[in-house]
Each structure stands twice: as structure tokens, then as C-alpha cells.
Write a protein that holds these residues in place. Structure first.
Motif, PDB file in Angstrom:
ATOM      1  N   GLY A   1       0.817  -1.214   0.000  1.00  0.00           N
ATOM      2  CA  GLY A   1       0.000   0.000   0.000  1.00  0.00           C
ATOM      3  C   GLY A   1       0.849   1.260   0.000  1.00  0.00           C
ATOM      4  O   GLY A   1       0.512   2.249  -0.665  1.00  0.00           O
ATOM      5  N   LEU A   2       1.950   1.240   0.748  1.00  0.00           N
ATOM      6  CA  LEU A   2       2.850   2.394   0.772  1.00  0.00           C
ATOM      7  C   LEU A   2       3.479   2.617  -0.608  1.00  0.00           C
ATOM      8  O   LEU A   2       3.554   3.754  -1.087  1.00  0.00           O
ATOM      9  CB  LEU A   2       3.934   2.195   1.835  1.00  0.00           C
ATOM     10  CG  LEU A   2       3.447   2.226   3.288  1.00  0.00           C
ATOM     11  CD1 LEU A   2       4.528   1.736   4.226  1.00  0.00           C
ATOM     12  CD2 LEU A   2       2.990   3.624   3.678  1.00  0.00           C
ATOM     13  N   ILE A   3       3.919   1.533  -1.232  1.00  0.00           N
ATOM     14  CA  ILE A   3       4.498   1.636  -2.580  1.00  0.00           C
ATOM     15  C   ILE A   3       3.435   2.131  -3.561  1.00  0.00           C
ATOM     16  O   ILE A   3       3.703   3.018  -4.384  1.00  0.00           O
ATOM     17  CB  ILE A   3       5.090   0.283  -3.022  1.00  0.00           C
ATOM     18  CG1 ILE A   3       6.308  -0.058  -2.159  1.00  0.00           C
ATOM     19  CG2 ILE A   3       5.445   0.301  -4.507  1.00  0.00           C
ATOM     20  CD1 ILE A   3       6.793  -1.495  -2.315  1.00  0.00           C
ATOM     21  N   HIS A   4       2.243   1.577  -3.469  1.00  0.00           N
ATOM     22  CA  HIS A   4       1.135   1.975  -4.336  1.00  0.00           C
ATOM     23  C   HIS A   4       0.862   3.475  -4.217  1.00  0.00           C
ATOM     24  O   HIS A   4       0.784   4.192  -5.219  1.00  0.00           O
ATOM     25  CB  HIS A   4      -0.107   1.151  -3.973  1.00  0.00           C
ATOM     26  CG  HIS A   4      -1.351   1.574  -4.685  1.00  0.00           C
ATOM     27  ND1 HIS A   4      -1.904   0.838  -5.687  1.00  0.00           N
ATOM     28  CD2 HIS A   4      -2.160   2.656  -4.522  1.00  0.00           C
ATOM     29  CE1 HIS A   4      -2.995   1.445  -6.132  1.00  0.00           C
ATOM     30  NE2 HIS A   4      -3.169   2.541  -5.429  1.00  0.00           N
ATOM     31  N   GLY A   5       0.678   3.957  -2.997  1.00  0.00           N
ATOM     32  CA  GLY A   5       0.393   5.378  -2.777  1.00  0.00           C
ATOM     33  C   GLY A   5       1.512   6.270  -3.273  1.00  0.00           C
ATOM     34  O   GLY A   5       1.268   7.298  -3.913  1.00  0.00           O
ATOM     35  N   ALA A   6       2.762   5.879  -2.988  1.00  0.00           N
ATOM     36  CA  ALA A   6       3.905   6.687  -3.400  1.00  0.00           C
ATOM     37  C   ALA A   6       3.997   6.773  -4.927  1.00  0.00           C
ATOM     38  O   ALA A   6       4.164   7.860  -5.491  1.00  0.00           O
ATOM     39  CB  ALA A   6       5.195   6.098  -2.822  1.00  0.00           C
ATOM     40  N   LEU A   7       3.861   5.637  -5.606  1.00  0.00           N
ATOM     41  CA  LEU A   7       3.993   5.641  -7.069  1.00  0.00           C
ATOM     42  C   LEU A   7       2.826   6.338  -7.755  1.00  0.00           C
ATOM     43  O   LEU A   7       3.019   7.061  -8.741  1.00  0.00           O
ATOM     44  CB  LEU A   7       4.153   4.210  -7.595  1.00  0.00           C
ATOM     45  CG  LEU A   7       5.451   3.503  -7.222  1.00  0.00           C
ATOM     46  CD1 LEU A   7       5.457   2.078  -7.759  1.00  0.00           C
ATOM     47  CD2 LEU A   7       6.666   4.286  -7.708  1.00  0.00           C
TER      48      LEU A   7
END
Length: 191
Positions: free
Chosen positions: A40-46
């Protein structure tokens, strides 16, 4: 002509972010990822890095920008950090308010994005106006997100996605936010 440009930029931005979000939905479904915080963190950041790149590219297209690369880099990094912060806020709030945390994080990201967009556009509008744009973007895009995207995620559609529906839902969710940030008030010359 600026109003036409604002409308065109609003539509372009919403279409590009709807495509990026639909691609992210596809990745979640194809890779059958468990919902873990790191993903989720990677998703939000990208996703929000893509948003920053879109805003910077549209700004650079509409005016002479002497350092295009720097503008893209700073906008991408700024929104990447905002997206990472939004995702972290979601995971911090989730135990307290459940899926409502997604809506709160989404709305907060629009307020942050308004201020980054102000900087990217080198705007001289008052900070209170920028905050007003961000708040309007948060409320309108938040309502659209709730009505269009929540049914996809919470309705079990994530296991067997209809990508045309996902794209349309994301477009509806992003459109009011970009409209609030990219459309300008008409100058009529009246007092």
C-alpha cells in the motif's frame, strides 16, 4: 484561451491518473497481492508520483519553463512523499476508523496537492485561495471517490475486475479534484 487550457488539462490529468490507477488495480489483481502495508505504501507513493509528473508536465507545456527536468523531479518527489504520507496515514487510522481512513487520506492528499501545484505553477495566488482550492478538491473528489471507487474495492470487484468500470470510476474520482486545482476563475474586469 486559459479556460480552454484549464479544461483540457483537467481532462488530460484525470484520464492519465485514471489509467495509472487502473494499471495499479490490474497489478494488484494479476499478482494476487495480499493487502500488506508495504504494498500500500508503494502503491500510494507511485500513484501520487505519477500525479506530480502529470501536473509538472502540464505546467511546462503551458508556459516557458527554463528547467523542465528540475520541475519534473521536484514535483515527482513532492507528490511521492505526499502519497507515501497519505498511505501511512491510512494505515495509522485504519485500526480506528476502518475503510473510512482511505477517504480521509485521499482528501488530505488533495489539500497537499493543491499546495504543491501552487508551487509547480509558480502561482502568486493567496495561500488562502490555494487552501480553498485544496479543500474544494478534497470534498468534491472525496465524494466522487466514495461513490465511484468504494463500490469497486468493498463490493468484491477486486477479485474479478472489470477494468473499463475501474477506469471510469477512477476518472470520476480524479476529475473534480483536478477541476478545482486547474481551472481558473474568469476575469471579467468587473469590480
Amino acid at each position: 484561451m486559459r479556460n480552454f487550457t484549464g479544461v483540457a488539462n483537467t481532462l488530460i490529468a484525470a484520464l492519465l491518473l485514471a489509467a495509472a490507477s487502473t494499471l495499479a488495480d490490474l497489478i494488484w489483481a494479476l499478482w494476487e497481492l495480499e493487502h500488506r502495508a508495504i504494498f500500500g505504501l508503494i502503491h500510494g507513493a507511485l500513484l501520487f508520483m505519477a500525479l506530480g509528473l502529470v501536473l509538472a508536465a502540464l505546467t511546462a507545456r503551458d508556459r516557458d519553463v527554463s528547467d523542465y527536468g528540475r520541475l519534473l523531479t521536484v514535483a515527482a518527489i513532492g507528490e511521492l512523499l505526499a502519497g507515501l504520507g497519505g498511505a501511512a496515514a491510512f494505515y495509522a487510522m485504519f485500526p480506528l476508523i476502518g475503510w473510512w481512513a482511505m477517504l480521509v487520506a485521499w482528501m488530505g492528499l488533495w489539500i497537499l496537492t493543491a499546495f504543491l501545484n501552487r508551487w509547480v505553477q509558480d502561482s502568486t495566488e493567496a495561500l488562502s485561495v490555494t487552501f480553498g482550492r485544496g479543500t474544494a478538491a478534497a470534498l468534491l473528489s472525496g465524494a466522487a471517490f466514495y461513490l465511484a471507487v468504494y463500490p469497486i474495492w468493498l463490493g468484491g470487484q477486486t477479485r474479478n475486475p472489470d477494468y473499463a468500470l475501474n477506469f471510469a470510476s477512477w476518472f470520476v474520482a480524479f476529475l473534480p479534484g483536478f477541476a478545482c486545482l486547474l481551472l481558473e476563475k474568469r476575469r471579467t474586469g468587473a469590480i
